[in-house]
Motif scaffolding. Structure first.
Motif, PDB file in Angstrom:
ATOM      1  N   VAL A  42      -3.851  -2.700   5.870  1.00 32.56           N
ATOM      2  CA  VAL A  42      -2.885  -1.862   6.573  1.00 32.56           C
ATOM      3  C   VAL A  42      -2.408  -0.764   5.626  1.00 32.56           C
ATOM      4  CG1 VAL A  42      -0.587  -1.820   7.623  1.00 32.56           C
ATOM      5  CG2 VAL A  42      -2.101  -3.772   8.022  1.00 32.56           C
ATOM      6  N   ASP A  43      -2.351   0.446   6.125  1.00 32.10           N
ATOM      7  CA  ASP A  43      -1.799   1.560   5.366  1.00 32.10           C
ATOM      8  C   ASP A  43      -0.287   1.510   5.584  1.00 32.10           C
ATOM      9  OD1 ASP A  43      -1.329   3.871   3.975  1.00 32.10           O
ATOM     10  OD2 ASP A  43      -2.103   5.200   5.540  1.00 32.10           O
ATOM     11  N   SER A  44       0.368   0.648   4.824  1.00 32.96           N
ATOM     12  CA  SER A  44       1.782   0.349   5.033  1.00 32.96           C
ATOM     13  C   SER A  44       2.690   1.466   4.523  1.00 32.96           C
ATOM     14  CB  SER A  44       2.136  -0.958   4.309  1.00 32.96           C
ATOM     15  OG  SER A  44       3.507  -1.237   4.433  1.00 32.96           O
ATOM     16  N   ASP A  45       3.744   1.715   5.266  1.00 33.44           N
ATOM     17  CA  ASP A  45       4.755   2.683   4.855  1.00 33.44           C
ATOM     18  C   ASP A  45       5.875   2.022   4.047  1.00 33.44           C
ATOM     19  OD1 ASP A  45       3.578   4.954   6.099  1.00 33.44           O
ATOM     20  OD2 ASP A  45       4.291   4.200   8.030  1.00 33.44           O
ATOM     21  N   LEU A  46       5.899   0.703   4.051  1.00 38.69           N
ATOM     22  CA  LEU A  46       6.920  -0.041   3.316  1.00 38.69           C
ATOM     23  C   LEU A  46       6.445  -0.242   1.879  1.00 38.69           C
ATOM     24  CD1 LEU A  46       9.582  -1.667   3.307  1.00 38.69           C
ATOM     25  CD2 LEU A  46       8.211  -3.660   3.966  1.00 38.69           C
ATOM     26  N   GLU A  47       7.146   0.391   0.952  1.00 38.83           N
ATOM     27  CA  GLU A  47       6.767   0.297  -0.448  1.00 38.83           C
ATOM     28  C   GLU A  47       7.123  -1.074  -1.002  1.00 38.83           C
ATOM     29  OE1 GLU A  47       7.872   2.383  -4.699  1.00 38.83           O
ATOM     30  OE2 GLU A  47       8.016   3.581  -2.873  1.00 38.83           O
ATOM     31  N   ILE A  48       6.185  -1.667  -1.733  1.00 37.19           N
ATOM     32  CA  ILE A  48       6.409  -2.958  -2.380  1.00 37.19           C
ATOM     33  C   ILE A  48       6.686  -2.677  -3.858  1.00 37.19           C
ATOM     34  CG2 ILE A  48       5.391  -5.174  -2.996  1.00 37.19           C
ATOM     35  CD1 ILE A  48       3.618  -4.864  -0.461  1.00 37.19           C
ATOM     36  N   PRO A  49       7.870  -3.030  -4.341  1.00 35.45           N
ATOM     37  CA  PRO A  49       8.184  -2.788  -5.757  1.00 35.45           C
ATOM     38  C   PRO A  49       7.160  -3.460  -6.677  1.00 35.45           C
ATOM     39  CG  PRO A  49      10.153  -3.431  -4.542  1.00 35.45           C
ATOM     40  CD  PRO A  49       8.991  -3.648  -3.619  1.00 35.45           C
ATOM     41  N   ALA A  84      -2.832 -10.426  -1.766  1.00 37.54           N
ATOM     42  CA  ALA A  84      -3.810 -10.243  -2.845  1.00 37.54           C
ATOM     43  C   ALA A  84      -4.744  -9.079  -2.521  1.00 37.54           C
ATOM     44  CB  ALA A  84      -4.602 -11.535  -3.065  1.00 37.54           C
ATOM     45  N   ALA A  85      -5.190  -8.997  -1.276  1.00 38.83           N
ATOM     46  CA  ALA A  85      -6.069  -7.897  -0.863  1.00 38.83           C
ATOM     47  C   ALA A  85      -5.358  -6.549  -0.954  1.00 38.83           C
ATOM     48  CB  ALA A  85      -6.580  -8.137   0.558  1.00 38.83           C
ATOM     49  N   ALA A  86      -4.028  -6.564  -0.812  1.00 37.14           N
ATOM     50  CA  ALA A  86      -3.248  -5.322  -0.910  1.00 37.14           C
ATOM     51  C   ALA A  86      -2.919  -4.953  -2.355  1.00 37.14           C
ATOM     52  CB  ALA A  86      -1.956  -5.461  -0.099  1.00 37.14           C
ATOM     53  N   GLY A  87      -3.441  -5.728  -3.300  1.00 36.12           N
ATOM     54  CA  GLY A  87      -3.270  -5.387  -4.709  1.00 36.12           C
ATOM     55  C   GLY A  87      -2.125  -6.090  -5.415  1.00 36.12           C
ATOM     56  N   ILE A  88      -1.485  -7.037  -4.765  1.00 40.81           N
ATOM     57  CA  ILE A  88      -0.417  -7.794  -5.408  1.00 40.81           C
ATOM     58  C   ILE A  88      -1.066  -8.849  -6.308  1.00 40.81           C
ATOM     59  CG2 ILE A  88       1.618  -9.269  -5.063  1.00 40.81           C
ATOM     60  CD1 ILE A  88       1.875  -6.389  -3.890  1.00 40.81           C
ATOM     61  N   ALA A  89      -0.649  -8.914  -7.555  1.00 47.67           N
ATOM     62  CA  ALA A  89      -1.219  -9.895  -8.485  1.00 47.67           C
ATOM     63  C   ALA A  89      -0.940 -11.310  -7.978  1.00 47.67           C
ATOM     64  CB  ALA A  89      -0.621  -9.710  -9.879  1.00 47.67           C
ATOM     65  N   ARG A  90      -1.942 -12.170  -8.069  1.00 45.26           N
ATOM     66  CA  ARG A  90      -1.829 -13.532  -7.536  1.00 45.26           C
ATOM     67  C   ARG A  90      -0.625 -14.271  -8.104  1.00 45.26           C
ATOM     68  NH1 ARG A  90      -0.435 -17.321  -5.595  1.00 45.26           N
ATOM     69  NH2 ARG A  90      -1.532 -19.254  -5.111  1.00 45.26           N
ATOM     70  N   GLU A  91      -0.297 -14.047  -9.375  1.00 45.18           N
ATOM     71  CA  GLU A  91       0.841 -14.762  -9.979  1.00 45.18           C
ATOM     72  C   GLU A  91       2.182 -14.326  -9.393  1.00 45.18           C
ATOM     73  OE1 GLU A  91      -0.421 -11.441 -12.766  1.00 45.18           O
ATOM     74  OE2 GLU A  91      -1.467 -13.133 -11.858  1.00 45.18           O
ATOM     75  N   ARG A  92       2.204 -13.207  -8.665  1.00 45.70           N
ATOM     76  CA  ARG A  92       3.439 -12.755  -8.008  1.00 45.70           C
ATOM     77  C   ARG A  92       3.563 -13.288  -6.587  1.00 45.70           C
ATOM     78  NH1 ARG A  92       2.826  -6.708  -8.304  1.00 45.70           N
ATOM     79  NH2 ARG A  92       4.524  -6.761  -6.799  1.00 45.70           N
TER      80      ARG A  92
END
Length: 177
Positions: A42-49, A84-92
């Motif tokens: 998804v091309d999300s508009d909600l920014e993930i810190p 994880a697919a959106a680029g969030i590190a697994r440990e987070r």
């Protein structure tokens, strides 16, 4: 605003159907739990810190439909895979699962019969990924379930309420879905 977003989402859904798309197009399993929980990019508009940790507690009380994988456990796998697919590190990505009521049946060992307990493979995969799964001890006592009856790695808590209180104290938020 919510109504506008709902109408826009509904219009998009109808447009996708009108163009011959199915619900499964664009949904991919993995990358963490390879055989489970397809999710769409998804091309999300909600920014993930960048420093955000996803400590989410999932409450599961519904048993899987007979012969099917539990949609509730699959939601946890989807949560891991899509982030994880959106680029969030697994440990987070730190889900925890609290199980009570009829869903306790999904945590029972099977006699190596995948049809008898189709959710077992997903539960084992989640445990291998380090996802803690707590069974309400009050449910276990009421149903005559002992630790030896559980898939290895599933833990007993005094109660589901206790597990949620401990997880909340540790910084977990409760997933509302």
């Amino acid at each position: 605003m919510k109504r506008i977003l709902f109408i826009a989402a509904l219009s998009t859904s109808f447009a996708a159907v009108a163009h011959g798309q199915t619900a499964e197009q664009g949904f991919v399993k993995g990358p963490v739990l390879e055989g489970f929980a397809p999710a769409a990019a998804v091309d999300s508009d909600l920014e993930i810190p960048d420093d955000m940790s996803f400590k989410i507690a999932f409450d599961i009380s519904e048993a899987a439909d007979e012969g099917k994988v539990s949609r509730r456990f699959e939601s946890v796998a989807r949560f891991i895979n899509m982030h994880a697919a959106a680029g969030i590190a697994r440990e987070r990505i730190e889900p925890a699962i609290v199980v009570h009521g009829p869903a306790a049946a999904d945590l029972l060992r099977s006699a190596d019969d995948e049809e008898a307990a189709p959710t077992a493979a997903l539960v084992e995969a989640l445990l291998e990924e380090g996802v803690p799964i707590y069974l309400c001890g009050q449910t276990a006592a009421a149903k005559g379930i002992g630790k030896d009856d559980l898939i290895p790695g599933v833990q007993l808590a005094l109660s589901a309420m206790t597990a949620h209180a401990v997880l909340a104290e540790d910084g977990y938020s409760l997933n509302p879905f």
